[in-house]
Scaffold this motif. Structure first.
Motif, short mmCIF file in Angstrom:
data_model
loop_
_atom_site.label_atom_id
_atom_site.label_comp_id
_atom_site.label_asym_id
_atom_site.label_seq_id
_atom_site.Cartn_x
_atom_site.Cartn_y
_atom_site.Cartn_z
N GLN A 110 0.87 -1.17 0.00
CA GLN A 110 0.00 0.00 0.00
C GLN A 110 0.90 1.22 0.00
O GLN A 110 1.62 1.45 0.97
CB GLN A 110 -0.89 0.01 1.24
CG GLN A 110 -1.74 -1.24 1.39
CD GLN A 110 -2.53 -1.27 2.69
OE1 GLN A 110 -3.70 -1.58 2.69
NE2 GLN A 110 -1.88 -0.96 3.79
N ASP A 120 -6.73 7.90 -3.03
CA ASP A 120 -6.57 7.62 -4.47
C ASP A 120 -7.80 6.92 -5.03
O ASP A 120 -8.06 6.95 -6.22
CB ASP A 120 -5.33 6.76 -4.70
CG ASP A 120 -5.41 5.44 -3.95
OD1 ASP A 120 -6.01 5.42 -2.85
OD2 ASP A 120 -4.91 4.42 -4.46
N ARG A 121 -8.56 6.24 -4.15
CA ARG A 121 -9.61 5.36 -4.66
C ARG A 121 -11.02 5.69 -4.16
O ARG A 121 -12.00 5.17 -4.70
CB ARG A 121 -9.28 3.91 -4.33
CG ARG A 121 -8.81 3.71 -2.89
CD ARG A 121 -8.11 2.37 -2.69
NE ARG A 121 -6.87 2.29 -3.48
CZ ARG A 121 -6.36 1.15 -3.95
NH1 ARG A 121 -6.94 0.01 -3.70
NH2 ARG A 121 -5.25 1.17 -4.65
N TRP A 422 -6.03 -1.08 1.63
CA TRP A 422 -6.43 -1.36 0.24
C TRP A 422 -6.88 -2.81 0.13
O TRP A 422 -6.50 -3.65 0.95
CB TRP A 422 -5.23 -1.18 -0.70
CG TRP A 422 -4.76 0.21 -0.87
CD1 TRP A 422 -5.24 1.33 -0.28
CD2 TRP A 422 -3.66 0.62 -1.71
NE1 TRP A 422 -4.53 2.43 -0.70
CE2 TRP A 422 -3.54 2.02 -1.59
CE3 TRP A 422 -2.78 -0.05 -2.56
CZ2 TRP A 422 -2.57 2.75 -2.28
CZ3 TRP A 422 -1.81 0.69 -3.25
CH2 TRP A 422 -1.72 2.08 -3.10
N ASP A 424 -7.41 -5.96 -3.11
CA ASP A 424 -7.03 -6.21 -4.51
C ASP A 424 -8.27 -6.44 -5.37
O ASP A 424 -9.41 -6.33 -4.90
CB ASP A 424 -6.03 -7.37 -4.59
CG ASP A 424 -6.66 -8.69 -4.18
OD1 ASP A 424 -7.90 -8.77 -4.06
OD2 ASP A 424 -5.90 -9.66 -3.96
N GLU A 425 -8.02 -6.81 -6.62
CA GLU A 425 -9.12 -6.95 -7.59
C GLU A 425 -10.11 -8.04 -7.16
O GLU A 425 -11.29 -7.96 -7.47
CB GLU A 425 -8.62 -7.13 -9.02
CG GLU A 425 -7.49 -8.13 -9.36
CD GLU A 425 -6.16 -7.94 -8.60
OE1 GLU A 425 -5.54 -8.98 -8.31
OE2 GLU A 425 -5.76 -6.81 -8.25
N ASP A 439 -11.02 -1.30 -2.73
CA ASP A 439 -10.29 -1.74 -3.92
C ASP A 439 -10.05 -0.54 -4.83
O ASP A 439 -10.46 0.59 -4.53
CB ASP A 439 -11.02 -2.91 -4.60
CG ASP A 439 -12.28 -2.50 -5.34
OD1 ASP A 439 -12.54 -1.27 -5.49
OD2 ASP A 439 -13.02 -3.39 -5.78
N ALA A 440 -9.38 -0.81 -5.97
CA ALA A 440 -8.96 0.30 -6.83
C ALA A 440 -10.14 1.13 -7.33
O ALA A 440 -10.00 2.32 -7.61
CB ALA A 440 -8.15 -0.24 -8.00
N SER A 441 -11.31 0.49 -7.39
CA SER A 441 -12.47 1.25 -7.86
C SER A 441 -13.23 1.89 -6.70
O SER A 441 -14.28 2.50 -6.91
CB SER A 441 -13.41 0.31 -8.63
OG SER A 441 -14.02 -0.58 -7.71
#
Ligand SMILES: *[C@@H]1O[C@H](CO)[C@@H](O)[C@H](O)[C@H]1NC(C)=O
Ligand SMILES: *[C@@H]1O[C@H](CO)[C@@H](O)[C@H](O)[C@H]1NC(C)=O
Ligand SMILES: *[C@@H]1O[C@H](CO)[C@@H](O)[C@H](O)[C@H]1NC(C)=O
Ligand SMILES: *[C@@H]1O[C@H](CO)[C@@H](O)[C@H](O)[C@H]1NC(C)=O
Length: 655
Positions: A110, A120-121, A422, A424-425, A439-441
């Motif tokens: 992270q 960031d997300r 964070w 992951d996918e 997650d990233a989204s």
């Protein structure tokens, strides 16, 4: 040995002699999520906390905060229990080796870019709404000293979900996060976590407040931060330094008066912070680690133990909060290392029975909350936590339950580590210690979502019955420690010139008076019990017998005595000898009939009185007036090699 790449979650906070990387334990691999453990019989039902909206939280309390005995209270004097979490990131996530731009070289993969994780997300508004759903009311916000001086702009990618933060420096992002949190009702505690941007806590150059730089610089930076947020009454505390621990060569100590003396450095920082911003709580952790963690050497985690005999006194009496951290995999003499360097056979907190655990948690921290002692203050367990989703560590789970039971029972202020991480996918948390993973989204997986065994204990903790409402103001019995230099606690005297040149001097906070002295170490005790209001006139430093007029109360001894209708608030010493008595005028007349309290042959403290049973000058003879008295004089002698040490107090009733 920890290999960063294979680690899904990283346990933290391992102070030690040896290299940080060697000491961090290999964390529990994030295997498939374990089934939810059923709540043990007799536990509080795991209903989720009732989330307050930002407006409701904001309306529920008024800053600034201060203390009354063991409780933190808001500006109205109502209990404000710190139910907090750590929103980490601004202290840095870099683990200290390899390319700092590579996410693989950051804690749990992270990369915070030295701002709070998650921006960031996820839009900050959603993060804060998720904080509200956790039932917390306050945020411990760690930062690195480097942030104060960093002029670089955060990469756009670091704030992709919060475009309003683009083009800002880490400090400006920190400002914006504080503004958002406090507008949303949260109390924010600034935590000086590291010097450089580094994930804490091994041998990483961040061991002590003055590792790699001077105590002066550390204090100057704090004063800068205090002034920066002075206008915001929801920035409530300055948490002076995270987990002070041994570096390669030296231990931090408590009160030796040298460069490694945490006690004195914190005293000085606290008083300077209060001069810059009198509204802040000053939060002090004890010593997190001393000694070499190997069988033949002494080693331990003192935490707040030294406070029992040497507590702090700040220039403002209701601003001090002590703090302590607990993790199940560490112990009173265990660094937390799993194997290899730094690992010893000492028990971990998770190895204790519930009774033993309560005892050790008390000895290292919670005892400070006992009423009526020189050390009485709120204790904030400002870090604790456990691996959640996917953890198969039965011992840690059982510890987490038992430990949170203690916090519930003791109505203790707390801050879980960490709030945000964070995932992951596939939705697997990078750091399964986080209560909220994004997650990233920006999709959230939280402790309240299915499959996190910690929900039962977390909900029990935030929903715990707690003392609420108005808290009665508490009396103080505070130490003056001139063992190694001046102890300037009076704002009045600080504003003036030196009142006893060439002597070491101590004085009480302006709301307190002198009530005791020790014989060999020059310690003093102040109190505010039944404190008489002061008259406006000047305070007088008396260094001779000119005011000894109402009879000889110490025949054959030299005496320093205050003028009538004034009471002692400080003293000066030349070496071991009494040199002056500082006297403040009383607004109302004071009785002149009193009695002598001798302590040249032993300890002479009143049988009652708040300070009894909490020794303020260990291993020293001492005298103390009763709580309803004032000190009007001190007697000493140079005969028989007594060197002018204090021998007796003249105590007189206040009414
Ligand atoms: C934080 O602590 C570090 C290390 O002691 C020090 O260098 C820095 O000045 C401190 N920063 C602030 C803002 O207090
Ligand atoms: C809890 O708090 C009280 C003071 O209110 C204290 O005396 C006691 O020792 C504390 N510790 C534990 C483990 O309950
Ligand atoms: C937790 O408490 C239970 C009893 O309630 C006990 O059996 C267990 O050993 C304790 N575990 C730890 C790690 O303290
Ligand atoms: C304490 O205050 C006096 C003024 O009363 C000042 O002369 C002295 O330098 C101060 N000492 C410290 C250590 O700040």
């Amino acid at each position: 040995m920890r290999t960063v790449r294979s680690v899904r979650s990283v346990r933290r906070a391992i102070p030690a002699l040896l290299a940080a990387t060697a000491l961090l334990t290999v964390a529990v691999p994030g295997a498939s999520a374990a089934p939810e453990t059923a709540a043990a019989p007799g536990t509080v039902p795991a209903s989720a906390p009732a989330a307050l909206t930002g407006d409701a939280l904001a309306a529920s309390w008024t800053g600034p905060l201060s203390t009354r005995g063991r409780y933190i209270v808001d500006a109205d004097g109502d209990r404000f229990k710190l139910k907090s979490g750590n929103w980490a990131g601004a202290q840095g996530t870099y683990v200290g080796s390899g390319d700092a731009d590579d996410v693989a070289n950051h804690q749990a993969h992270q990369k915070s870019n030295n701002i709070p994780l998650g921006l960031d997300r996820t839009p900050i508004g959603r993060i804060m709404a998720d904080f509200h759903r956790l039932g917390i009311n306050s945020i411990r916000l760690p930062f690195a000293n480097a942030l104060v001086h960093d002029k670089s702009v955060v990469p756009d990618s670091a704030v992709a979900a919060n475009p309003q933060l683009k083009g800002k420096t880490p400090l400006e992002v920190f400002d914006a996060v504080i503004a958002a949190l406090t507008t949303d009702g949260f109390a924010v505690i600034l935590n000086n976590h590291t010097t450089s941007y580094r994930f804490c806590c091994g041998l990483d150059g961040n061991e002590r407040w003055n590792s790699g730089q001077s105590t002066r610089q550390w204090i100057d930076d704090w004063v800068f931060m205090a002034k920066r947020y002075q206008g915001n009454k929801r920035v409530v505390g300055a948490d002076l330094r995270n987990e002070v621990r041994r570096d390669t060569w030296n231990d931090a100590n408590w009160g030796w008066g040298d460069e490694h003396d945490e006690y004195t450095a914190f005293e000085q920082a606290g008083n300077e912070i209060l001069q810059a911003d009198p509204d802040l709580l000053v939060i002090m952790e004890g010593i997190n680690w001393q000694g070499i963690p190997a069988a033949p050497f002494p080693h331990q985690r003192p935490d707040l133990k030294p406070v029992r005999t040497l507590s702090h006194t700040l220039i403002d009496s209701n601003k001090l909060v002590y703090a302590v951290h607990f993790y199940g995999y560490t112990g009173p003499a265990n660094t937390g290392a799993g194997s290899g360097p730094g690992a010893t056979g000492d028990p971990r907190y998770e190895d204790f029975t519930p009774d033993q655990l309560a005892q050790v948690v008390n000895d290292e921290g919670l005892f400070v909350t006992e009423e009526g002692k020189h050390f009485t203050a709120p204790v904030w367990v400002s870090e604790f936590g456990a691996a959640g989703r996917g953890s198969t560590d039965a011992k840690e789970k059982s510890w987490f339950k038992n430990f949170t039971d203690i916090l519930v029972k003791n109505d203790t202020d707390f801050a879980q580590w960490p709030l945000v991480g964070w995932s992951d996918e596939k939705g697997t948390p990078n750091d399964n210690w986080a209560l909220l993973s994004y997650d990233a989204s920006g999709k959230k997986l939280g402790v309240e979502d299915d499959g996190d065994w910690r929900a039962t204990d977390w909900n029990k903790l935030v929903n715990a019955p707690a003392k609420t409402g108005r808290i009665a103001p508490a009396n103080h019995w505070n130490i003056v420690d001139i063992d190694h230099g001046d102890w300037n606690l009076s704002r009045t005297m600080l504003a003036g010139a030196d009142w006893s040149p060439g002597n070491s001097k101590g004085n009480c906070p302006d709301t307190e008076r002198l009530i005791g002295l020790s014989r060999s170490h020059g310690r003093g005790l102040c109190t505010d019990v039944a404190e008489p209001p002061k008259a406006a006139g000047a305070w007088e430093a008396v260094d001779d017998e000119r005011y000894v007029k109402q009879g000889d109360w110490a025949n054959g001894y030299d005496k320093l005595q205050c003028p009538v209708n004034s009471f002692a608030v400080g003293y000066g010493m030349k070496g071991p000898a009494m040199a002056s008595l500082l006297c403040a005028p009383s607004a109302a007349p004071l009785p002149t009939k009193g009695h002598s309290v001798w302590f040249d042959q032993g300890d002479n403290r009143p049988a009652t009185g708040g300070a009894h049973g909490s020794d303020w000058a260990e291993n020293d003879y001492k005298g103390q007036c009763a709580d309803n008295e004032y000190v009007a004089g001190v007697a000493m002698t140079w005969k028989s090699l007594q060197l002018g040490r204090p021998d007796a107090l003249l105590c007189r009733p206040l009414t």
